[in-house]
Design a protein around this motif. Structure first.
Motif, short mmCIF file in Angstrom:
data_model
loop_
_atom_site.label_atom_id
_atom_site.label_comp_id
_atom_site.label_asym_id
_atom_site.label_seq_id
_atom_site.Cartn_x
_atom_site.Cartn_y
_atom_site.Cartn_z
N PHE A 147 -1.52 -2.78 -3.81
CA PHE A 147 -0.69 -2.04 -4.76
C PHE A 147 -1.55 -1.13 -5.62
O PHE A 147 -1.15 0.00 -5.94
CB PHE A 147 0.10 -3.03 -5.62
CG PHE A 147 1.19 -2.39 -6.43
CD1 PHE A 147 2.38 -2.00 -5.83
CD2 PHE A 147 1.03 -2.18 -7.79
CE1 PHE A 147 3.39 -1.42 -6.58
CE2 PHE A 147 2.03 -1.60 -8.54
CZ PHE A 147 3.22 -1.21 -7.93
N MET A 148 -2.72 -1.60 -6.01
CA MET A 148 -3.64 -0.78 -6.78
C MET A 148 -4.07 0.45 -5.98
O MET A 148 -4.11 1.57 -6.50
CB MET A 148 -4.87 -1.60 -7.18
CG MET A 148 -5.90 -0.81 -7.98
SD MET A 148 -7.34 -1.82 -8.44
CE MET A 148 -8.06 -2.14 -6.82
N VAL A 208 7.69 -5.69 -4.29
CA VAL A 208 6.86 -5.96 -3.11
C VAL A 208 6.48 -7.44 -3.04
O VAL A 208 6.33 -8.00 -1.95
CB VAL A 208 5.61 -5.06 -3.06
CG1 VAL A 208 5.99 -3.60 -2.93
CG2 VAL A 208 4.71 -5.27 -4.27
N ILE A 209 6.35 -8.08 -4.21
CA ILE A 209 6.08 -9.52 -4.22
C ILE A 209 7.30 -10.27 -3.66
O ILE A 209 7.16 -11.19 -2.83
CB ILE A 209 5.75 -10.01 -5.64
CG1 ILE A 209 4.38 -9.48 -6.07
CG2 ILE A 209 5.76 -11.54 -5.70
CD1 ILE A 209 4.00 -9.86 -7.49
N ILE A 210 8.49 -9.88 -4.10
CA ILE A 210 9.72 -10.52 -3.60
C ILE A 210 9.85 -10.34 -2.10
O ILE A 210 10.17 -11.28 -1.36
CB ILE A 210 10.95 -9.96 -4.34
CG1 ILE A 210 10.94 -10.38 -5.80
CG2 ILE A 210 12.24 -10.42 -3.66
CD1 ILE A 210 11.99 -9.70 -6.65
N SER A 235 0.82 -1.21 0.00
CA SER A 235 0.00 0.00 0.00
C SER A 235 0.85 1.26 0.00
O SER A 235 0.41 2.32 -0.49
CB SER A 235 -0.93 0.01 1.22
OG SER A 235 -1.80 -1.09 1.22
N ALA A 236 2.05 1.17 0.55
CA ALA A 236 2.92 2.35 0.65
C ALA A 236 3.88 2.47 -0.52
O ALA A 236 4.56 3.49 -0.66
CB ALA A 236 3.72 2.29 1.96
N SER A 237 3.94 1.46 -1.38
CA SER A 237 4.97 1.41 -2.41
C SER A 237 4.96 2.63 -3.33
O SER A 237 5.99 3.28 -3.53
CB SER A 237 4.81 0.13 -3.25
OG SER A 237 5.79 0.06 -4.25
#
Length: 314
Positions: A220-221, A152-154, A119-121
Protein backbone atom coordinates in the motif's frame (compact mmCIF):
# COMPACT_ATOMS: atom_id res chain seq x y z
CA UNK A 1 -15.95 6.29 7.07
CA UNK A 2 -18.26 3.30 6.61
CA UNK A 3 -19.61 4.69 3.34
CA UNK A 4 -16.08 5.38 2.10
CA UNK A 5 -14.99 1.81 2.88
CA UNK A 6 -18.13 0.47 1.20
CA UNK A 7 -17.35 2.55 -1.88
CA UNK A 8 -13.75 1.32 -1.98
CA UNK A 9 -14.84 -2.29 -1.62
CA UNK A 10 -17.23 -1.67 -4.50
CA UNK A 11 -14.27 -0.54 -6.60
CA UNK A 12 -12.32 -3.68 -5.70
CA UNK A 13 -15.16 -6.08 -6.43
CA UNK A 14 -16.08 -4.10 -9.52
CA UNK A 15 -12.95 -5.48 -11.16
CA UNK A 16 -13.14 -8.97 -12.63
CA UNK A 17 -9.62 -9.71 -11.39
CA UNK A 18 -10.79 -9.56 -7.77
CA UNK A 19 -13.27 -12.38 -8.39
CA UNK A 20 -10.77 -14.31 -10.50
CA UNK A 21 -8.30 -14.29 -7.60
CA UNK A 22 -10.89 -15.97 -5.39
CA UNK A 23 -11.67 -18.50 -8.11
CA UNK A 24 -7.97 -19.31 -8.53
CA UNK A 25 -7.68 -20.00 -4.79
CA UNK A 26 -10.66 -22.38 -4.89
CA UNK A 27 -9.26 -24.18 -7.96
CA UNK A 28 -5.78 -24.44 -6.37
CA UNK A 29 -7.24 -25.99 -3.22
CA UNK A 30 -9.37 -28.44 -5.23
CA UNK A 31 -6.40 -29.48 -7.38
CA UNK A 32 -4.25 -29.88 -4.29
CA UNK A 33 -6.87 -32.13 -2.73
CA UNK A 34 -7.21 -34.26 -5.87
CA UNK A 35 -3.44 -34.68 -6.19
CA UNK A 36 -3.06 -35.58 -2.52
CA UNK A 37 -5.89 -38.10 -2.83
CA UNK A 38 -4.47 -39.71 -5.99
CA UNK A 39 -0.76 -39.65 -5.15
CA UNK A 40 -0.91 -40.32 -1.42
CA UNK A 41 -2.32 -43.83 -1.74
CA UNK A 42 -4.76 -45.55 0.54
CA UNK A 43 -4.49 -45.29 4.34
CA UNK A 44 -2.88 -48.32 5.92
CA UNK A 45 -5.08 -49.97 8.56
CA UNK A 46 -2.26 -52.33 9.61
CA UNK A 47 0.15 -49.50 10.35
CA UNK A 48 0.86 -50.61 13.93
CA UNK A 49 2.07 -54.05 12.85
CA UNK A 50 4.24 -52.63 10.09
CA UNK A 51 5.64 -49.87 12.29
CA UNK A 52 6.46 -52.36 15.04
CA UNK A 53 8.25 -54.55 12.49
CA UNK A 54 10.26 -51.51 11.37
CA UNK A 55 11.17 -50.71 14.97
CA UNK A 56 12.32 -54.28 15.60
CA UNK A 57 14.44 -54.26 12.45
CA UNK A 58 16.03 -50.92 13.33
CA UNK A 59 16.89 -52.16 16.82
CA UNK A 60 18.68 -55.15 15.34
CA UNK A 61 20.48 -53.15 12.65
CA UNK A 62 21.54 -50.41 15.04
CA UNK A 63 23.92 -52.65 16.98
CA UNK A 64 25.87 -53.72 13.89
CA UNK A 65 25.63 -50.43 12.00
CA UNK A 66 28.75 -48.35 11.23
CA UNK A 67 29.35 -45.38 13.54
CA UNK A 68 28.48 -42.83 10.83
CA UNK A 69 25.02 -44.39 10.39
CA UNK A 70 24.13 -44.92 14.04
CA UNK A 71 22.98 -41.34 14.67
CA UNK A 72 20.56 -41.42 11.74
CA UNK A 73 19.26 -44.88 12.66
CA UNK A 74 18.76 -43.87 16.29
CA UNK A 75 16.75 -40.82 15.19
CA UNK A 76 14.65 -42.95 12.85
CA UNK A 77 14.09 -45.52 15.59
CA UNK A 78 12.90 -42.77 17.93
CA UNK A 79 10.57 -41.43 15.23
CA UNK A 80 9.01 -44.81 14.49
CA UNK A 81 8.66 -45.65 18.18
CA UNK A 82 6.94 -42.30 18.66
CA UNK A 83 4.15 -43.33 16.29
CA UNK A 84 3.51 -46.40 18.45
CA UNK A 85 3.75 -44.58 21.78
CA UNK A 86 1.36 -41.81 20.74
CA UNK A 87 -0.88 -44.12 18.66
CA UNK A 88 -0.45 -41.92 15.58
CA UNK A 89 -0.88 -43.44 12.13
CA UNK A 90 2.03 -42.04 10.06
CA UNK A 91 0.09 -42.56 6.82
CA UNK A 92 -3.23 -41.14 7.96
CA UNK A 93 -5.17 -38.91 5.58
CA UNK A 94 -8.14 -36.84 6.72
CA UNK A 95 -9.83 -33.50 6.24
CA UNK A 96 -7.73 -31.88 8.97
CA UNK A 97 -4.50 -33.42 7.68
CA UNK A 98 -5.34 -31.80 4.35
CA UNK A 99 -6.09 -28.46 6.01
CA UNK A 100 -2.90 -28.52 8.04
CA UNK A 101 -0.58 -29.43 5.18
CA UNK A 102 -1.95 -28.46 1.77
CA UNK A 103 -4.30 -25.58 2.62
CA UNK A 104 -1.67 -23.89 4.80
CA UNK A 105 0.68 -23.94 1.81
CA UNK A 106 -1.84 -22.20 -0.45
CA UNK A 107 -1.73 -19.08 1.77
CA UNK A 108 1.08 -17.90 -0.52
CA UNK A 109 -1.60 -17.24 -3.15
CA UNK A 110 -3.57 -15.16 -0.65
CA UNK A 111 -0.45 -13.10 0.02
CA UNK A 112 0.30 -12.68 -3.68
CA UNK A 113 -3.20 -11.49 -4.58
CA UNK A 114 -3.36 -9.25 -1.50
CA UNK A 115 -0.09 -7.62 -2.57
CA UNK A 116 -1.37 -7.06 -6.11
CA UNK A 117 -4.63 -5.44 -4.94
CA UNK A 118 -2.85 -3.32 -2.31
CA UNK A 119 -0.20 -2.14 -4.76
CA UNK A 120 -2.87 -1.03 -7.23
CA UNK A 121 -5.19 0.62 -4.69
CA UNK A 122 -3.89 4.21 -4.93
CA UNK A 123 -1.65 3.98 -7.99
CA UNK A 124 -4.64 2.92 -10.11
CA UNK A 125 -6.34 6.22 -9.24
CA UNK A 126 -3.37 8.05 -10.77
CA UNK A 127 -3.19 5.71 -13.77
CA UNK A 128 -6.93 6.03 -14.46
CA UNK A 129 -6.94 9.78 -13.90
CA UNK A 130 -9.53 9.61 -11.10
CA UNK A 131 -7.37 10.84 -8.23
CA UNK A 132 -8.65 14.44 -8.42
CA UNK A 133 -12.28 13.32 -8.36
CA UNK A 134 -11.45 11.19 -5.33
CA UNK A 135 -9.88 14.05 -3.38
CA UNK A 136 -12.53 16.70 -4.06
CA UNK A 137 -14.86 14.89 -1.67
CA UNK A 138 -15.60 16.65 1.65
CA UNK A 139 -13.17 14.42 3.55
CA UNK A 140 -9.62 14.83 4.76
CA UNK A 141 -6.97 13.13 2.65
CA UNK A 142 -5.97 10.83 5.48
CA UNK A 143 -9.58 9.66 5.91
CA UNK A 144 -9.81 8.78 2.22
CA UNK A 145 -6.48 6.98 2.36
CA UNK A 146 -7.49 5.11 5.52
CA UNK A 147 -10.69 3.91 3.85
CA UNK A 148 -8.63 2.52 0.97
CA UNK A 149 -6.22 0.85 3.38
CA UNK A 150 -9.00 -0.77 5.41
CA UNK A 151 -10.76 -1.94 2.25
CA UNK A 152 -7.71 -3.83 0.98
CA UNK A 153 -7.29 -5.41 4.43
CA UNK A 154 -10.95 -6.53 4.37
CA UNK A 155 -10.56 -7.94 0.87
CA UNK A 156 -7.39 -9.80 1.87
CA UNK A 157 -9.16 -11.33 4.88
CA UNK A 158 -11.99 -12.40 2.57
CA UNK A 159 -9.41 -14.17 0.39
CA UNK A 160 -8.19 -16.01 3.48
CA UNK A 161 -11.75 -16.95 4.46
CA UNK A 162 -12.38 -18.27 0.94
CA UNK A 163 -9.22 -20.37 1.26
CA UNK A 164 -10.28 -21.85 4.60
CA UNK A 165 -13.83 -22.61 3.46
CA UNK A 166 -12.64 -24.12 0.16
CA UNK A 167 -10.12 -26.23 2.06
CA UNK A 168 -12.65 -27.50 4.56
CA UNK A 169 -15.20 -28.38 1.88
CA UNK A 170 -12.61 -30.07 -0.34
CA UNK A 171 -11.12 -32.00 2.58
CA UNK A 172 -14.53 -33.14 3.78
CA UNK A 173 -15.45 -34.43 0.31
CA UNK A 174 -12.19 -36.20 -0.54
CA UNK A 175 -10.99 -37.46 2.84
CA UNK A 176 -12.33 -39.03 6.00
CA UNK A 177 -13.39 -36.67 8.75
CA UNK A 178 -11.54 -36.92 12.04
CA UNK A 179 -11.79 -35.23 15.40
CA UNK A 180 -10.63 -31.60 15.51
CA UNK A 181 -8.15 -32.50 18.25
CA UNK A 182 -6.68 -35.61 16.58
CA UNK A 183 -2.97 -35.89 17.32
CA UNK A 184 -0.25 -36.00 14.67
CA UNK A 185 3.49 -35.50 14.42
CA UNK A 186 4.53 -32.07 13.15
CA UNK A 187 7.98 -31.99 11.57
CA UNK A 188 10.21 -29.19 12.88
CA UNK A 189 13.86 -28.20 12.55
CA UNK A 190 14.45 -29.89 15.89
CA UNK A 191 12.72 -33.14 14.93
CA UNK A 192 9.13 -34.16 15.53
CA UNK A 193 6.66 -32.84 18.05
CA UNK A 194 3.16 -33.98 18.88
CA UNK A 195 0.43 -31.50 17.92
CA UNK A 196 -3.32 -31.50 17.38
CA UNK A 197 -4.51 -31.13 13.80
CA UNK A 198 -7.25 -28.51 14.09
CA UNK A 199 -5.62 -26.25 16.68
CA UNK A 200 -2.31 -26.44 14.80
CA UNK A 201 -3.94 -25.30 11.55
CA UNK A 202 -5.58 -22.29 13.18
CA UNK A 203 -2.40 -21.50 15.12
CA UNK A 204 -0.53 -21.29 11.82
CA UNK A 205 -3.33 -19.12 10.42
CA UNK A 206 -3.12 -16.71 13.37
CA UNK A 207 0.67 -16.50 13.03
CA UNK A 208 0.24 -15.85 9.31
CA UNK A 209 -1.88 -12.72 9.84
CA UNK A 210 0.86 -10.31 11.06
CA UNK A 211 3.07 -11.04 8.05
CA UNK A 212 0.07 -10.61 5.74
CA UNK A 213 -0.68 -7.23 7.34
CA UNK A 214 2.93 -6.07 6.98
CA UNK A 215 3.14 -7.09 3.31
CA UNK A 216 -0.19 -5.38 2.61
CA UNK A 217 1.12 -2.24 4.30
CA UNK A 218 4.38 -2.27 2.32
CA UNK A 219 2.46 -2.75 -0.93
CA UNK A 220 0.00 0.00 0.00
CA UNK A 221 2.90 2.34 0.74
CA UNK A 222 4.36 1.59 -2.71
CA UNK A 223 0.94 2.37 -4.16
CA UNK A 224 1.15 5.90 -2.74
CA UNK A 225 4.71 6.38 -4.01
CA UNK A 226 4.20 5.54 -7.69
CA UNK A 227 1.68 6.97 -10.13
CA UNK A 228 2.16 3.99 -12.45
CA UNK A 229 -0.04 1.06 -11.43
CA UNK A 230 2.13 -1.44 -13.33
CA UNK A 231 5.27 -0.16 -11.59
CA UNK A 232 3.70 -0.24 -8.13
CA UNK A 233 2.35 -3.77 -8.61
CA UNK A 234 5.64 -4.98 -10.12
CA UNK A 235 7.71 -3.65 -7.23
CA UNK A 236 5.19 -5.02 -4.73
CA UNK A 237 5.50 -8.53 -6.16
CA UNK A 238 9.30 -8.17 -6.26
CA UNK A 239 9.36 -7.22 -2.57
CA UNK A 240 7.16 -10.24 -1.79
CA UNK A 241 9.51 -12.74 -3.42
CA UNK A 242 12.59 -10.89 -2.18
CA UNK A 243 11.36 -11.18 1.41
CA UNK A 244 11.10 -14.97 1.21
CA UNK A 245 14.57 -15.22 -0.32
CA UNK A 246 16.32 -12.85 2.08
CA UNK A 247 14.65 -14.39 5.12
CA UNK A 248 16.71 -17.57 4.78
CA UNK A 249 19.92 -15.65 4.05
CA UNK A 250 19.56 -13.40 7.08
CA UNK A 251 19.13 -16.44 9.33
CA UNK A 252 22.73 -17.33 8.51
CA UNK A 253 23.92 -13.72 8.89
CA UNK A 254 22.30 -13.50 12.33
CA UNK A 255 24.68 -16.18 13.60
CA UNK A 256 27.57 -13.72 13.11
CA UNK A 257 25.96 -10.27 13.23
CA UNK A 258 23.52 -9.22 15.96
CA UNK A 259 22.07 -6.38 13.86
CA UNK A 260 20.72 -8.90 11.33
CA UNK A 261 18.16 -10.03 13.91
CA UNK A 262 16.44 -6.65 13.71
CA UNK A 263 15.90 -6.67 9.95
CA UNK A 264 12.30 -7.24 8.95
CA UNK A 265 12.73 -10.17 6.58
CA UNK A 266 13.37 -13.07 9.01
CA UNK A 267 10.32 -12.01 11.06
CA UNK A 268 7.85 -12.05 8.17
CA UNK A 269 7.10 -15.76 8.53
CA UNK A 270 5.77 -16.13 12.06
CA UNK A 271 4.27 -19.55 11.25
CA UNK A 272 7.69 -20.90 12.22
CA UNK A 273 6.64 -20.31 15.83
CA UNK A 274 3.91 -22.91 15.40
CA UNK A 275 6.75 -25.41 15.00
CA UNK A 276 9.39 -24.11 17.40
CA UNK A 277 9.82 -21.56 20.18
CA UNK A 278 12.84 -19.66 18.85
CA UNK A 279 14.28 -18.39 15.58
CA UNK A 280 17.66 -16.83 14.89
CA UNK A 281 19.08 -18.51 17.96
CA UNK A 282 17.38 -16.73 20.86
CA UNK A 283 14.69 -14.62 19.17
CA UNK A 284 11.21 -15.43 20.49
CA UNK A 285 7.69 -14.57 19.31
CA UNK A 286 7.35 -11.38 21.43
CA UNK A 287 10.61 -10.05 19.95
CA UNK A 288 9.42 -10.78 16.42
CA UNK A 289 6.06 -9.11 17.06
CA UNK A 290 7.76 -6.06 18.56
CA UNK A 291 10.11 -5.83 15.57
CA UNK A 292 7.19 -6.04 13.13
CA UNK A 293 5.26 -3.44 15.16
CA UNK A 294 8.13 -0.95 14.86
CA UNK A 295 8.36 -1.45 11.10
CA UNK A 296 4.58 -1.23 10.80
CA UNK A 297 4.49 2.15 12.51
CA UNK A 298 7.26 3.41 10.22
CA UNK A 299 5.52 2.19 7.06
CA UNK A 300 2.14 3.64 8.11
CA UNK A 301 3.69 6.98 9.06
CA UNK A 302 5.52 7.20 5.72
CA UNK A 303 2.42 6.20 3.76
CA UNK A 304 0.11 8.83 5.26
CA UNK A 305 2.78 11.55 5.34
CA UNK A 306 3.65 11.04 1.68
CA UNK A 307 0.01 11.01 0.59
CA UNK A 308 -0.80 14.13 2.60
CA UNK A 309 1.94 16.05 0.80
CA UNK A 310 1.55 14.37 -2.58
CA UNK A 311 1.05 16.48 -5.69
CA UNK A 312 -2.05 15.06 -7.37
CA UNK A 313 -1.61 16.84 -10.68
CA UNK A 314 -1.92 14.41 -13.59
Amino acid sequence: MFLLIKNELGKIFGKKASWIYMLIIVIAVALGGILEDRIGGEPNNNWREETQATVNQLQQDLEAAPEEEKEWMAAELKRQQGYLDENINPNAKSNWHFMNMTVSGVTMLVTLFAVIVSSASVSSEFSDGTIKQLLIRPHERWVILLSKYLSVIIYSLLLLIVLILAGFVTGSILFDSVNFNTKFFETTLEGQRVAELGPQFFLKTVYYLPSLLILITISFMLSTLFKSQALAVGIGIFVLFLSSTLGGLIVFLAEKYTWAKFLIFPHLDLTVYALQDNILGDVTLPVSLLTLAVYYIIFIALTFTIFQKRDVSI
